[in-house]
Design a protein around this motif. Structure first.
Motif, PDB file in Angstrom:
ATOM      1  N   PHE A  22       0.840  -1.321  -0.108  1.00  0.00           N
ATOM      2  CA  PHE A  22      -0.109  -0.011   0.217  1.00  0.00           C
ATOM      3  C   PHE A  22       0.857   1.253   0.063  1.00  0.00           C
ATOM      4  N   THR A  23       1.981   1.009   0.769  1.00  0.00           N
ATOM      5  CA  THR A  23       2.692   2.457   1.198  1.00  0.00           C
ATOM      6  C   THR A  23       3.660   2.716  -0.458  1.00  0.00           C
ATOM      7  N   LEU A  24       4.093   1.857  -0.955  1.00  0.00           N
ATOM      8  CA  LEU A  24       4.792   1.837  -1.971  1.00  0.00           C
ATOM      9  C   LEU A  24       4.220   2.884  -3.063  1.00  0.00           C
ATOM     10  N   LEU A  25       2.906   2.713  -3.196  1.00  0.00           N
ATOM     11  CA  LEU A  25       2.042   3.295  -4.199  1.00  0.00           C
ATOM     12  C   LEU A  25       1.315   4.481  -4.004  1.00  0.00           C
ATOM     13  N   LEU A  26       1.437   4.733  -2.689  1.00  0.00           N
ATOM     14  CA  LEU A  26       0.533   5.843  -1.942  1.00  0.00           C
ATOM     15  C   LEU A  26       0.963   7.451  -2.317  1.00  0.00           C
ATOM     16  N   ILE A  27       2.336   7.575  -2.386  1.00  0.00           N
ATOM     17  CA  ILE A  27       2.677   8.784  -2.979  1.00  0.00           C
ATOM     18  C   ILE A  27       2.354   9.158  -4.464  1.00  0.00           C
ATOM     19  N   PRO A  28       2.565   8.332  -5.363  1.00  0.00           N
ATOM     20  CA  PRO A  28       2.443   8.373  -6.606  1.00  0.00           C
ATOM     21  C   PRO A  28       0.679   8.595  -6.814  1.00  0.00           C
ATOM     22  N   TYR A  29       0.044   7.729  -5.967  1.00  0.00           N
ATOM     23  CA  TYR A  29      -1.610   8.211  -6.048  1.00  0.00           C
ATOM     24  C   TYR A  29      -1.899   9.518  -5.562  1.00  0.00           C
ATOM     25  N   LEU A  30      -1.217  10.026  -4.421  1.00  0.00           N
ATOM     26  CA  LEU A  30      -1.535  11.235  -3.877  1.00  0.00           C
ATOM     27  C   LEU A  30      -1.275  12.269  -4.901  1.00  0.00           C
ATOM     28  N   LEU A  31      -0.041  12.188  -5.750  1.00  0.00           N
ATOM     29  CA  LEU A  31       0.425  13.111  -6.681  1.00  0.00           C
ATOM     30  C   LEU A  31      -0.587  12.912  -7.898  1.00  0.00           C
ATOM     31  N   GLY A  32      -1.463  11.897  -8.216  1.00  0.00           N
ATOM     32  CA  GLY A  32      -2.395  12.061  -9.206  1.00  0.00           C
ATOM     33  C   GLY A  32      -1.587  11.276 -10.190  1.00  0.00           C
ATOM     34  N   GLY A  33      -0.798  10.309 -10.058  1.00  0.00           N
ATOM     35  CA  GLY A  33      -0.005   9.603 -11.011  1.00  0.00           C
ATOM     36  C   GLY A  33      -0.762   8.234 -11.441  1.00  0.00           C
ATOM     37  N   MET A  34      -1.662   7.797 -10.364  1.00  0.00           N
ATOM     38  CA  MET A  34      -2.449   6.397 -10.641  1.00  0.00           C
ATOM     39  C   MET A  34      -3.664   6.638  -9.902  1.00  0.00           C
ATOM     40  N   GLY A  35      -4.333   5.504 -10.025  1.00  0.00           N
ATOM     41  CA  GLY A  35      -5.566   5.455  -9.542  1.00  0.00           C
ATOM     42  C   GLY A  35      -5.504   4.672  -8.227  1.00  0.00           C
ATOM     43  N   ALA A  36      -6.276   4.628  -7.154  1.00  0.00           N
ATOM     44  CA  ALA A  36      -6.350   4.107  -5.931  1.00  0.00           C
ATOM     45  C   ALA A  36      -6.633   2.618  -6.248  1.00  0.00           C
ATOM     46  N   GLY A  37      -7.153   1.975  -7.320  1.00  0.00           N
ATOM     47  CA  GLY A  37      -7.236   0.620  -7.600  1.00  0.00           C
ATOM     48  C   GLY A  37      -5.614   0.104  -7.556  1.00  0.00           C
ATOM     49  N   ASP A  38      -4.641   0.714  -8.509  1.00  0.00           N
ATOM     50  CA  ASP A  38      -3.492   0.041  -8.428  1.00  0.00           C
ATOM     51  C   ASP A  38      -2.859   0.101  -7.174  1.00  0.00           C
ATOM     52  N   VAL A  39      -3.004   1.119  -6.148  1.00  0.00           N
ATOM     53  CA  VAL A  39      -2.599   1.094  -4.712  1.00  0.00           C
ATOM     54  C   VAL A  39      -3.010  -0.233  -4.101  1.00  0.00           C
ATOM     55  N   LYS A  40      -4.390  -0.384  -4.175  1.00  0.00           N
ATOM     56  CA  LYS A  40      -4.850  -1.707  -3.376  1.00  0.00           C
ATOM     57  C   LYS A  40      -4.611  -2.900  -4.208  1.00  0.00           C
ATOM     58  N   LEU A  41      -4.376  -2.910  -5.281  1.00  0.00           N
ATOM     59  CA  LEU A  41      -3.858  -4.204  -6.067  1.00  0.00           C
ATOM     60  C   LEU A  41      -2.420  -4.685  -5.423  1.00  0.00           C
ATOM     61  N   LEU A  42      -1.406  -3.620  -5.376  1.00  0.00           N
ATOM     62  CA  LEU A  42      -0.223  -3.696  -4.811  1.00  0.00           C
ATOM     63  C   LEU A  42      -0.318  -4.148  -3.456  1.00  0.00           C
TER      64      LEU A  42
END
Length: 166
Positions: A59-79
């Motif tokens: 979750f933490t690895l993709l949280l910052i890119p998500y917060l910066l608008g670089g990806m969707g929440a689904g990507d974060v939850k998948l990882l």
């Protein structure tokens, strides 16, 4: 069993992300739960901590890119689901391959968007373009996106079949 579930989660997420640009909660949340329950039942508290740590790291690895608008929440939850099913070490390897594959996909899309792909595929054309510096523009108003679940899927498969490099 866990890797079978991981394979199903990756397949469904890949398909839904390519088709609809969405990774479904109905896939990721149960996968997280299965990882936590399976490891807790088989290894007790140690298993719960193994799966929980993987979930949090994923979750933490993709949280910052998500917060910066670089990806969707689904990507974060998948990882995060991948981490819950496989643990910290595997999700770190998966993330490494995912970032590498995602970067390569992004580079190809940027080259295509900038009409530079023809320069990469034809060395003579590349020399001509460099001498004249024409055709090197990009439309900055348009946002370049792609379904990152594709990179996550292939990155996770690389981690599973090629092993770790972290």
């Amino acid at each position: 069993m866990v890797y079978s579930i991981l394979g199903i989660v990756l397949l469904i997420s890949f398909i839904t992300d390519v088709r609809n640009r969405r990774i479904l909660n109905i896939v990721t949340f149960p996968a997280m739960g299965v990882g936590l329950v399976y490891y807790t039942m088989t290894l007790g508290l140690k298993g719960f901590l193994f799966s929980g740590a993987g979930l949090l790291v994923g979750f933490t690895l993709l949280l910052i890119p998500y917060l910066l608008g670089g990806m969707g929440a689904g990507d974060v939850k998948l990882l995060a689901a991948i981490g819950a099913l496989t643990g910290t070490s595997f999700v770190l390897h998966s993330f490494f391959y995912t970032a590498l594959i995602g970067g390569i996909i992004g580079l190809f899309l940027i080259l295509k968007r900038m009409s530079l792909w023809k320069y990469v595929t034809s060395p003579t054309y590349a020399v001509y373009a460099l001498m004249n510096m024409k055709g090197l523009t990009i439309n900055k108003e348009s946002k370049l996106t792609y379904p990152y679940g594709v990179a996550i899927t292939f990155g996770t498969l690389c981690a599973a079949f090629l092993g770790g490099v972290v």
